[in-house]
Scaffold this active site. Structure first.
Site, PDB file in Angstrom:
ATOM      1  N   TRP A  85      -4.302  -0.121   3.843  1.00  0.00           N
ATOM      2  CA  TRP A  85      -3.680   0.788   4.793  1.00  0.00           C
ATOM      3  C   TRP A  85      -3.424   0.014   6.089  1.00  0.00           C
ATOM      4  CZ3 TRP A  85      -4.611   2.992   9.607  1.00  0.00           C
ATOM      5  CH2 TRP A  85      -3.885   4.152   9.891  1.00  0.00           C
ATOM      6  N   GLN A 139       3.739   7.451   2.430  1.00  0.00           N
ATOM      7  CA  GLN A 139       3.031   6.618   3.391  1.00  0.00           C
ATOM      8  C   GLN A 139       2.926   5.222   2.810  1.00  0.00           C
ATOM      9  OE1 GLN A 139       1.130   7.890   6.662  1.00  0.00           O
ATOM     10  NE2 GLN A 139       3.226   8.513   6.261  1.00  0.00           N
ATOM     11  N   ASP A 160      -0.082   9.135   0.924  1.00  0.00           N
ATOM     12  CA  ASP A 160       0.508  10.471   0.687  1.00  0.00           C
ATOM     13  C   ASP A 160       2.001  10.485   0.333  1.00  0.00           C
ATOM     14  OD1 ASP A 160      -1.827  10.673   2.122  1.00  0.00           O
ATOM     15  OD2 ASP A 160      -1.006  11.924   3.711  1.00  0.00           O
ATOM     16  N   TRP A 191       0.817  -1.222   0.000  1.00  0.00           N
ATOM     17  CA  TRP A 191       0.000   0.000   0.000  1.00  0.00           C
ATOM     18  C   TRP A 191       0.845   1.264   0.000  1.00  0.00           C
ATOM     19  CZ3 TRP A 191      -5.108   1.710   0.219  1.00  0.00           C
ATOM     20  CH2 TRP A 191      -5.306   2.999   0.711  1.00  0.00           C
ATOM     21  N   MET A 192       0.390   2.288  -0.728  1.00  0.00           N
ATOM     22  CA  MET A 192       0.987   3.632  -0.687  1.00  0.00           C
ATOM     23  C   MET A 192      -0.121   4.671  -0.543  1.00  0.00           C
ATOM     24  SD  MET A 192       2.489   5.666  -4.011  1.00  0.00           S
ATOM     25  CE  MET A 192       4.248   5.527  -3.887  1.00  0.00           C
ATOM     26  N   PHE A 220       3.221   8.737  10.470  1.00  0.00           N
ATOM     27  CA  PHE A 220       2.306   9.421   9.567  1.00  0.00           C
ATOM     28  C   PHE A 220       3.044  10.481   8.749  1.00  0.00           C
ATOM     29  CE2 PHE A 220      -2.349   8.698  11.085  1.00  0.00           C
ATOM     30  CZ  PHE A 220      -2.163   7.325  10.997  1.00  0.00           C
ATOM     31  N   SER A 221       2.273  11.209   7.958  1.00  0.00           N
ATOM     32  CA  SER A 221       2.864  12.115   6.965  1.00  0.00           C
ATOM     33  C   SER A 221       3.718  13.211   7.571  1.00  0.00           C
ATOM     34  CB  SER A 221       1.762  12.752   6.120  1.00  0.00           C
ATOM     35  OG  SER A 221       1.284  11.786   5.212  1.00  0.00           O
TER      36      SER A 221
HETATM   37  C1  FRU Z   1      -3.834  11.950   4.509  1.00  0.00           C
HETATM   38  C2  FRU Z   1      -3.525  11.234   5.806  1.00  0.00           C
HETATM   39  C3  FRU Z   1      -2.678  12.097   6.707  1.00  0.00           C
HETATM   40  C4  FRU Z   1      -2.015  11.083   7.584  1.00  0.00           C
HETATM   41  C5  FRU Z   1      -1.803   9.928   6.652  1.00  0.00           C
HETATM   42  C6  FRU Z   1      -1.933   8.591   7.289  1.00  0.00           C
HETATM   43  O1  FRU Z   1      -4.161  11.110   3.442  1.00  0.00           O
HETATM   44  O2  FRU Z   1      -4.746  10.857   6.423  1.00  0.00           O
HETATM   45  O3  FRU Z   1      -3.400  13.069   7.413  1.00  0.00           O
HETATM   46  O4  FRU Z   1      -0.809  11.568   8.126  1.00  0.00           O
HETATM   47  O5  FRU Z   1      -2.746  10.062   5.610  1.00  0.00           O
HETATM   48  O6  FRU Z   1      -1.536   7.569   6.430  1.00  0.00           O
END
Ligand code: FRU
Length: 475
Positions: free
Chosen positions: A62, A54, A38, A35-36, A97-98
């Protein structure tokens, strides 16, 4: 390399062997397998463009977020590097996370969100999101520096730090949720480790969302642009149709002053699949943006094939005198062009015509003379499932996909202005289409899942005139 990173590499090594390539991109970045979502940490460092993202290496869904990593000399040819971050500290135990990257002297610094639950993970009351730092000398191996900013009191959703340098200080914007109102918070630091609260930069107005994700804040043409991805914005006619949006507010800002907005929120891309864009600067000063070419909760047929999600083409941003943010393919993209194939089509009269037997990795150019065209619908069709056409009755350019077998059917569209000429640059890859309208006027990007790849031009109920048309295959 830590145990978790090694384990991720092993899983990717195995899983990438059985990937079905039928929809895997030729020239866009996607994960080796799994999975990919952001794009993260887009940056130029030591002669390379780096793209992190991500990533869940263990499945096509996810899951606990890792940071995937690739680098490129030209924004087109990407070399996969080992997974950079895994959720392995107390500060990010449920996901990395991002976030973003900056060059600090001879170090590459990643600033990202540590996602963690204190106790039962089924309750958001137990959710905490903190900002973390990791640094590297070689741009490949990162050493974790731990948490650098805690969750503000009373908050739970506080994520996606974007850092930049200005006037001798580091600045950071972070997306947040205050009750049911999205906001962007601002911080300042001398060393990337100690951060001071610099207030709230912007807050959602009525109908503008409960959470603002992935903020980015930068200067274009002497104005400041706040780019972000609001969750919970209501659809409004043809606008804001996707589950979540991404777009910009333009205004004026100087350190120590409030952000004085000018004008309304502008959606950046009007297709089905564009989210969580992040920007970075090229060494020659261009502001480039890359987004995730997918949408939360939308079917992803490529999951059957061992992967999910891809990134958009790199796009250069600009700002018009009347504050419209525009995107065009980054200049680098032209280097992929092979031989030009002119189609030699002139006027179509209530008919369709085959122009490409197999359109899989191509840039298509179409120049329509709208003034000379009477047809109710005219445009191009890829196989049975995708059409891009002018709807003369609605005065709109429509991107339509029809894949009932995947549950992906519907349209996105933009209004056509008064100009008599309509110039379209259309980029096809195995499972994506990106449409650039009239050199920056609008952009529509969607995932497509063609089974058959004949490309036809058509005009129904009347005639339509092409003053130029053809394609480059892309390599
Ligand atoms: C956006 C998001 C970010 C979060 C990340 C989690 O698509 O929801 O806010 O950091 O993806 O994977």
């Amino acid at each position: 390399m830590t145990l978790l990173l090694e384990q991720a590499e092993r899983a990717l090594g195995e899983k990438s062997q059985d990937l079905n390539p039928r929809w895997y991109p030729h020239y866009h970045l996607a994960a080796r397998a799994g999975w990919m979502n952001d794009p993260n940490g887009l940056v130029w460092f030591d002669g390379w463009y780096h793209a992190f993202y991500q990533h869940h290496p263990y499945s096509v869904q996810w899951g606990p977020m890792h940071w995937g990593h690739a680098r490129s000399r030209d924004l087109l040819h990407w070399e996969h590097l080992p997974v950079a971050l895994a959720p392995e500290g107390p500060e990010d135990k449920d996901g990395c996370f991002s976030g973003s990257a900056v060059v600090n002297g001879d170090e590459l610094a990643l600033i990202y969100t540590g996602h963690k639950f204190h106790g039962d993970a089924s309750s958001e009351d137990n959710l905490y999101q903190v900002q973390c730092l990791a640094t590297s000398r070689d741009g490949v191996h990162f050493s974790r520096q731990g948490q650098v900013l805690d969750t503000p009191a009373g908050m739970h959703h506080f994520r996606d730090p974007k850092v930049w340098r200005q006037d001798g200080a580091w600045w950071m914007v972070v997306g947040a949720r205050d009750g049911d109102i999205g906001q962007v918070r601002l911080y300042r630091s001398a060393d990337l480790r100690e951060w001071q609260d610099a207030g709230v930069l912007a807050v959602a107005g009525e109908g503008q969302g409960f959470m603002w994700e992935c903020p980015d804040f930068f200067t274009l043409n002497d104005k400041q642009v706040l780019m972000f991805s609001p969750q919970g914005m209501s659809a409004d006619g043809y606008a804001s149709r996707n589950l979540y949006q991404s777009g910009c507010l333009v205004g004026h800002w100087l350190p120590g002053e409030p952000f004085a907005q000018q004008g309304a929120f502008q959606e950046l891309d009007r297709g089905h699949d564009f989210y969580a864009p992040q920007s970075f600067l090229t060494p020659d000063g261009r502001r480039i943006v890359i987004g995730w070419l997918a949408m939360w909760e939308s079917p992803m047929p490529e999951q059957q094939d061992g992967w999910a999600g891809m990134l958009s083409l790199p796009r250069e941003l600009s700002l018009t005198a009347d504050n419209r943010v525009q995107m065009r393919p980054a200049g680098e993209v032209e280097a992929m062009r092979q031989q030009w194939q002119g189609w030699g089509v002139n006027t179509l009269n209530n008919q369709q015509q085959l122009v490409m037997d197999h359109c899989e990795s191509a840039e298509v150019l179409l120049q329509w003379d709208r003034t000379a065209s009477s047809a109710e619908q005219y445009g191009i069709a890829l196989g049975e499932g995708m059409r891009l056409y002018v709807d003369a009755q609605a005065q709109r350019l429509v991107l339509e996909r029809h894949y009932p077998q995947h549950g992906l059917c519907g349209q996105r569209s933009v209004p056509l202005g008064d100009a008599g000429e309509l110039v379209l640059r259309v980029f096809f890859d195995r499972s994506s289409v990106e449409v650039f309208v009239n050199d920056g006027e609008a952009c529509l990007s969607s995932r497509i899942y063609p089974e058959q790849r004949q490309l036809k031009v058509f005009a129904w109920s009347g005639s339509a005139t092409l003053t130029d048309s053809g394609s480059w295959s892309l390599k």
